[in-house]
Design a protein around this motif. Structure first.
Motif, PDB file in Angstrom:
ATOM      1  N   ARG A 162       0.831  -1.203   0.000  1.00 58.47           N
ATOM      2  CA  ARG A 162       0.000   0.000   0.000  1.00 58.47           C
ATOM      3  C   ARG A 162       0.867   1.256   0.000  1.00 58.47           C
ATOM      4  NH1 ARG A 162      -3.762  -0.665   5.082  1.00 58.47           N
ATOM      5  NH2 ARG A 162      -1.732  -1.198   5.977  1.00 58.47           N
ATOM      6  N   SER A 163       0.311   2.316  -0.556  1.00 56.31           N
ATOM      7  CA  SER A 163       1.000   3.604  -0.561  1.00 56.31           C
ATOM      8  C   SER A 163       0.779   4.308   0.775  1.00 56.31           C
ATOM      9  CB  SER A 163       0.464   4.471  -1.706  1.00 56.31           C
ATOM     10  OG  SER A 163      -0.903   4.780  -1.496  1.00 56.31           O
ATOM     11  N   PRO A 164       1.559   5.341   1.081  1.00 57.71           N
ATOM     12  CA  PRO A 164       1.337   6.073   2.343  1.00 57.71           C
ATOM     13  C   PRO A 164      -0.080   6.636   2.462  1.00 57.71           C
ATOM     14  CG  PRO A 164       3.466   6.641   1.419  1.00 57.71           C
ATOM     15  CD  PRO A 164       2.789   5.792   0.401  1.00 57.71           C
ATOM     16  N   PHE A 165      -0.617   7.153   1.365  1.00 57.78           N
ATOM     17  CA  PHE A 165      -1.976   7.699   1.429  1.00 57.78           C
ATOM     18  C   PHE A 165      -3.007   6.610   1.653  1.00 57.78           C
ATOM     19  CE2 PHE A 165      -5.936   8.698  -0.884  1.00 57.78           C
ATOM     20  CZ  PHE A 165      -6.392   9.715  -0.060  1.00 57.78           C
ATOM     21  N   ASN A 166      -2.815   5.428   1.061  1.00 60.39           N
ATOM     22  CA  ASN A 166      -3.762   4.328   1.270  1.00 60.39           C
ATOM     23  C   ASN A 166      -3.793   3.891   2.732  1.00 60.39           C
ATOM     24  OD1 ASN A 166      -4.663   4.155  -1.351  1.00 60.39           O
ATOM     25  ND2 ASN A 166      -3.086   2.697  -1.969  1.00 60.39           N
ATOM     26  N   ILE A 167      -2.624   3.874   3.370  1.00 55.65           N
ATOM     27  CA  ILE A 167      -2.586   3.524   4.793  1.00 55.65           C
ATOM     28  C   ILE A 167      -3.294   4.596   5.615  1.00 55.65           C
ATOM     29  CG2 ILE A 167      -1.062   3.077   6.741  1.00 55.65           C
ATOM     30  CD1 ILE A 167       1.009   2.050   4.738  1.00 55.65           C
ATOM     31  N   PHE A 168      -3.046   5.864   5.292  1.00 54.13           N
ATOM     32  CA  PHE A 168      -3.720   6.962   5.988  1.00 54.13           C
ATOM     33  C   PHE A 168      -5.229   6.889   5.786  1.00 54.13           C
ATOM     34  CE2 PHE A 168      -5.542  11.240   5.544  1.00 54.13           C
ATOM     35  CZ  PHE A 168      -5.333  11.741   6.818  1.00 54.13           C
ATOM     36  N   MET A 169      -5.664   6.588   4.567  1.00 58.41           N
ATOM     37  CA  MET A 169      -7.092   6.524   4.265  1.00 58.41           C
ATOM     38  C   MET A 169      -7.769   5.385   5.009  1.00 58.41           C
ATOM     39  SD  MET A 169      -8.905   6.102   0.540  1.00 58.41           S
ATOM     40  CE  MET A 169      -8.109   4.499   0.332  1.00 58.41           C
ATOM     41  N   SER A 170      -7.110   4.212   5.074  1.00 61.03           N
ATOM     42  CA  SER A 170      -7.714   3.078   5.776  1.00 61.03           C
ATOM     43  C   SER A 170      -7.860   3.334   7.272  1.00 61.03           C
ATOM     44  CB  SER A 170      -6.874   1.821   5.534  1.00 61.03           C
ATOM     45  OG  SER A 170      -5.575   1.986   6.066  1.00 61.03           O
ATOM     46  N   GLU A 171      -6.965   4.123   7.834  1.00 56.61           N
ATOM     47  CA  GLU A 171      -7.039   4.407   9.263  1.00 56.61           C
ATOM     48  C   GLU A 171      -8.084   5.461   9.604  1.00 56.61           C
ATOM     49  OE1 GLU A 171      -3.228   5.444  10.752  1.00 56.61           O
ATOM     50  OE2 GLU A 171      -2.380   3.421  10.542  1.00 56.61           O
ATOM     51  N   GLU A 174     -13.384   5.904   8.505  1.00 58.07           N
ATOM     52  CA  GLU A 174     -14.640   5.880   9.261  1.00 58.07           C
ATOM     53  C   GLU A 174     -15.022   7.270   9.776  1.00 58.07           C
ATOM     54  OE1 GLU A 174     -16.691   3.465   9.478  1.00 58.07           O
ATOM     55  OE2 GLU A 174     -15.412   2.058   8.385  1.00 58.07           O
ATOM     56  N   GLU A 175     -14.025   8.010  10.287  1.00 53.07           N
ATOM     57  CA  GLU A 175     -14.352   9.333  10.834  1.00 53.07           C
ATOM     58  C   GLU A 175     -14.213  10.453   9.812  1.00 53.07           C
ATOM     59  OE1 GLU A 175     -10.008   8.455  11.971  1.00 53.07           O
ATOM     60  OE2 GLU A 175     -11.943   7.388  11.960  1.00 53.07           O
ATOM     61  N   ALA A 176     -14.055  10.120   8.531  1.00 49.60           N
ATOM     62  CA  ALA A 176     -13.903  11.153   7.496  1.00 49.60           C
ATOM     63  C   ALA A 176     -15.218  11.895   7.292  1.00 49.60           C
ATOM     64  CB  ALA A 176     -13.446  10.523   6.189  1.00 49.60           C
ATOM     65  N   ARG A 177     -15.103  13.142   6.874  1.00 43.20           N
ATOM     66  CA  ARG A 177     -16.279  13.974   6.616  1.00 43.20           C
ATOM     67  C   ARG A 177     -16.912  13.579   5.289  1.00 43.20           C
ATOM     68  NH1 ARG A 177     -12.098  17.152   7.619  1.00 43.20           N
ATOM     69  NH2 ARG A 177     -12.071  17.909   5.454  1.00 43.20           N
ATOM     70  N   GLY A 178     -18.237  13.617   5.242  1.00 42.39           N
ATOM     71  CA  GLY A 178     -18.963  13.302   4.019  1.00 42.39           C
ATOM     72  C   GLY A 178     -20.016  12.238   4.249  1.00 42.39           C
ATOM     73  N   VAL A 179     -21.060  12.305   3.419  1.00 41.86           N
ATOM     74  CA  VAL A 179     -22.177  11.377   3.556  1.00 41.86           C
ATOM     75  C   VAL A 179     -22.030  10.163   2.645  1.00 41.86           C
ATOM     76  CG1 VAL A 179     -23.788  13.169   4.274  1.00 41.86           C
ATOM     77  CG2 VAL A 179     -23.495  12.706   1.837  1.00 41.86           C
ATOM     78  N   ASN A 180     -21.151  10.236   1.653  1.00 37.38           N
ATOM     79  CA  ASN A 180     -20.933   9.102   0.769  1.00 37.38           C
ATOM     80  C   ASN A 180     -19.433   8.876   0.579  1.00 37.38           C
ATOM     81  OD1 ASN A 180     -20.168  11.143  -1.003  1.00 37.38           O
ATOM     82  ND2 ASN A 180     -22.129  11.139  -2.070  1.00 37.38           N
ATOM     83  N   THR A 181     -19.100   7.840  -0.152  1.00 37.08           N
ATOM     84  CA  THR A 181     -17.689   7.462  -0.326  1.00 37.08           C
ATOM     85  C   THR A 181     -16.909   8.535  -1.060  1.00 37.08           C
ATOM     86  OG1 THR A 181     -18.363   5.143  -0.393  1.00 37.08           O
ATOM     87  CG2 THR A 181     -16.162   5.666  -1.209  1.00 37.08           C
ATOM     88  N   GLN A 182     -17.503   9.124  -2.098  1.00 36.75           N
ATOM     89  CA  GLN A 182     -16.792  10.134  -2.887  1.00 36.75           C
ATOM     90  C   GLN A 182     -16.440  11.352  -2.052  1.00 36.75           C
ATOM     91  OE1 GLN A 182     -18.914  11.274  -6.398  1.00 36.75           O
ATOM     92  NE2 GLN A 182     -17.242  12.513  -7.217  1.00 36.75           N
ATOM     93  N   MET A 183     -17.389  11.809  -1.245  1.00 36.66           N
ATOM     94  CA  MET A 183     -17.128  12.979  -0.400  1.00 36.66           C
ATOM     95  C   MET A 183     -16.096  12.658   0.677  1.00 36.66           C
ATOM     96  SD  MET A 183     -20.998  14.513  -0.008  1.00 36.66           S
ATOM     97  CE  MET A 183     -20.435  15.896   0.965  1.00 36.66           C
ATOM     98  N   LYS A 184     -16.136  11.444   1.202  1.00 39.96           N
ATOM     99  CA  LYS A 184     -15.147  11.064   2.210  1.00 39.96           C
ATOM    100  C   LYS A 184     -13.739  11.022   1.624  1.00 39.96           C
ATOM    101  CE  LYS A 184     -17.936   8.497   5.543  1.00 39.96           C
ATOM    102  NZ  LYS A 184     -18.047   7.261   6.331  1.00 39.96           N
ATOM    103  N   LEU A 185     -13.627  10.480   0.403  1.00 37.97           N
ATOM    104  CA  LEU A 185     -12.313  10.455  -0.241  1.00 37.97           C
ATOM    105  C   LEU A 185     -11.792  11.864  -0.497  1.00 37.97           C
ATOM    106  CD1 LEU A 185     -12.782   7.536  -2.795  1.00 37.97           C
ATOM    107  CD2 LEU A 185     -11.403   7.524  -0.729  1.00 37.97           C
ATOM    108  N   LYS A 186     -12.677  12.754  -0.890  1.00 41.27           N
ATOM    109  CA  LYS A 186     -12.274  14.139  -1.139  1.00 41.27           C
ATOM    110  C   LYS A 186     -11.773  14.806   0.136  1.00 41.27           C
ATOM    111  CE  LYS A 186     -13.935  18.380  -3.307  1.00 41.27           C
ATOM    112  NZ  LYS A 186     -15.099  19.051  -3.937  1.00 41.27           N
ATOM    113  N   SER A 187     -12.493  14.594   1.232  1.00 46.45           N
ATOM    114  CA  SER A 187     -12.066  15.187   2.499  1.00 46.45           C
ATOM    115  C   SER A 187     -10.750  14.577   2.986  1.00 46.45           C
ATOM    116  CB  SER A 187     -13.153  14.997   3.557  1.00 46.45           C
ATOM    117  OG  SER A 187     -13.354  13.622   3.847  1.00 46.45           O
ATOM    118  N   LEU A 188     -10.559  13.277   2.757  1.00 47.66           N
ATOM    119  CA  LEU A 188      -9.304  12.636   3.153  1.00 47.66           C
ATOM    120  C   LEU A 188      -8.128  13.160   2.334  1.00 47.66           C
ATOM    121  CD1 LEU A 188     -10.494   8.948   3.666  1.00 47.66           C
ATOM    122  CD2 LEU A 188      -9.628  10.486   5.429  1.00 47.66           C
ATOM    123  N   MET A 189      -8.360  13.432   1.049  1.00 55.17           N
ATOM    124  CA  MET A 189      -7.306  14.013   0.227  1.00 55.17           C
ATOM    125  C   MET A 189      -6.893  15.382   0.754  1.00 55.17           C
ATOM    126  SD  MET A 189      -6.134  12.141  -2.262  1.00 55.17           S
ATOM    127  CE  MET A 189      -5.459  13.385  -3.352  1.00 55.17           C
TER     128      MET A 189
END
Length: 296
Positions: A162-171, A174-189
């Protein structure tokens, strides 16, 4: 009379327009109930005629299509997976005579499919035939890739690092902002971009450790694939490394054999020289003794 006739014509025209509007309104209300296919039959038939004929079902699938509505009505609480499992069990218990009607229908449909396919392909231009062949190759390549991926998963191929960002994203998913997966990924970025360098360094180190894990697991897995005779699943890089290693080993063995043969030859030459020296010494001593005068 003229004004009266004009008035009559105007009334009739108004009545026709009202009837047209009422019919269109009822049609619009009717269109809310029925699907859109019923209101564009020409377009629907054209779309069906322009496409290739569908492949026929085999005997088993024809039996499934026949039995599924019956079993669904008899057992409305059963899941679709259980229904298919039950139908498959029934199909296995059928005799050849009971299966024969479904198999014969499949054979007839297959023959008709060949005729329809030839008729369809005769209407295509060379460019369309070439595009169709290309699409078929792409579909086959995609299916082959999916089958290979499933096979590798069943054989236990290690997951890629896994890349550093993938490890950060997996951790933090769950607590990322957003109501769906796309919004959560955007906030994690956004959160990843805002991290300090020393915070990112932790995930970078975890990614490096995961690379080491992947390298060790892949080495063991590829060795196991060689043992079971599946060298076709080994990476090209590993194969080239193995070939280079085998070539070096063969060359080292060849060099060692040559040096050993040279050493043997040297030892043999030394022994021969020693034997020759001994013979020469013996001959000299014999000659010397023969030349000595005899005592009287």
């Amino acid at each position: 009379m003229a004004p009266c006739s004009l008035l009559t014509a105007g009334v009739s025209l108004l009545a026709k327009s009202v009837s047209v509007f009422s019919c269109s309104g009822s049609l619009s209300r009717f269109s809310r109930v029925l699907p859109a296919v019923y209101f564009s039959p020409v377009q629907y038939l054209t779309a069906e005629a322009s496409g290739p004929p569908k492949r026929p079902l085999n005997g088993y699938l024809r039996y499934v299509m026949q039995q599924k509505p019956l079993i669904t009505r008899q057992n409305p609480e059963i899941k679709s997976v259980d229904i298919i499992r039950k139908i498959a069990q029934q199909w296995r218990t059928l005799s050849p005579d009971q299966k024969q009607p479904f198999e014969e229908a499949s054979v007839r449909a297959r023959e008709q499919f060949k005729v329809d396919l030839q008729r369809y392909q005769a209407q295509l231009s060379p460019a369309q035939l070439q595009q169709q062949a290309q699409d078929k190759r792409q579909r086959m390549a995609k299916r082959k890739a999916i089958r290979k991926k499933r096979e590798l998963t069943s054989l236990g191929k290690p997951k890629r690092p896994r890349s550093p960002f993938n490890i950060f994203m997996s951790e933090h998913f769950e607590e990322a902002r957003g109501v769906n997966t796309q919004m959560k990924l955007k906030s994690l970025m956004e959160d990843w971009r805002n991290l300090f360098s020393h915070q990112k360094k932790v995930y970078t180190q975890l990614a490096e450790d995961d690379k080491i894990r992947y390298k060790n697991e892949m080495k063991s897995w590829e060795d196991h694939m060689v043992d079971i005779g599946r060298e076709d699943l080994i990476r090209e890089q590993t194969l080239s490394t193995r070939k280079k290693r085998a070539t070096k080993t063969a060359e080292a063995k060849k060099t060692a054999k040559k040096s050993q043969s040279k050493a043997v030859k040297k030892v043999g030459a030394a022994k021969k020289t020693a034997v020759t020296g001994r013979k020469t010494t013996n001959e000299r001593s014999t000659k010397t003794l023969s030349k000595r005068p005899k005592k009287t």
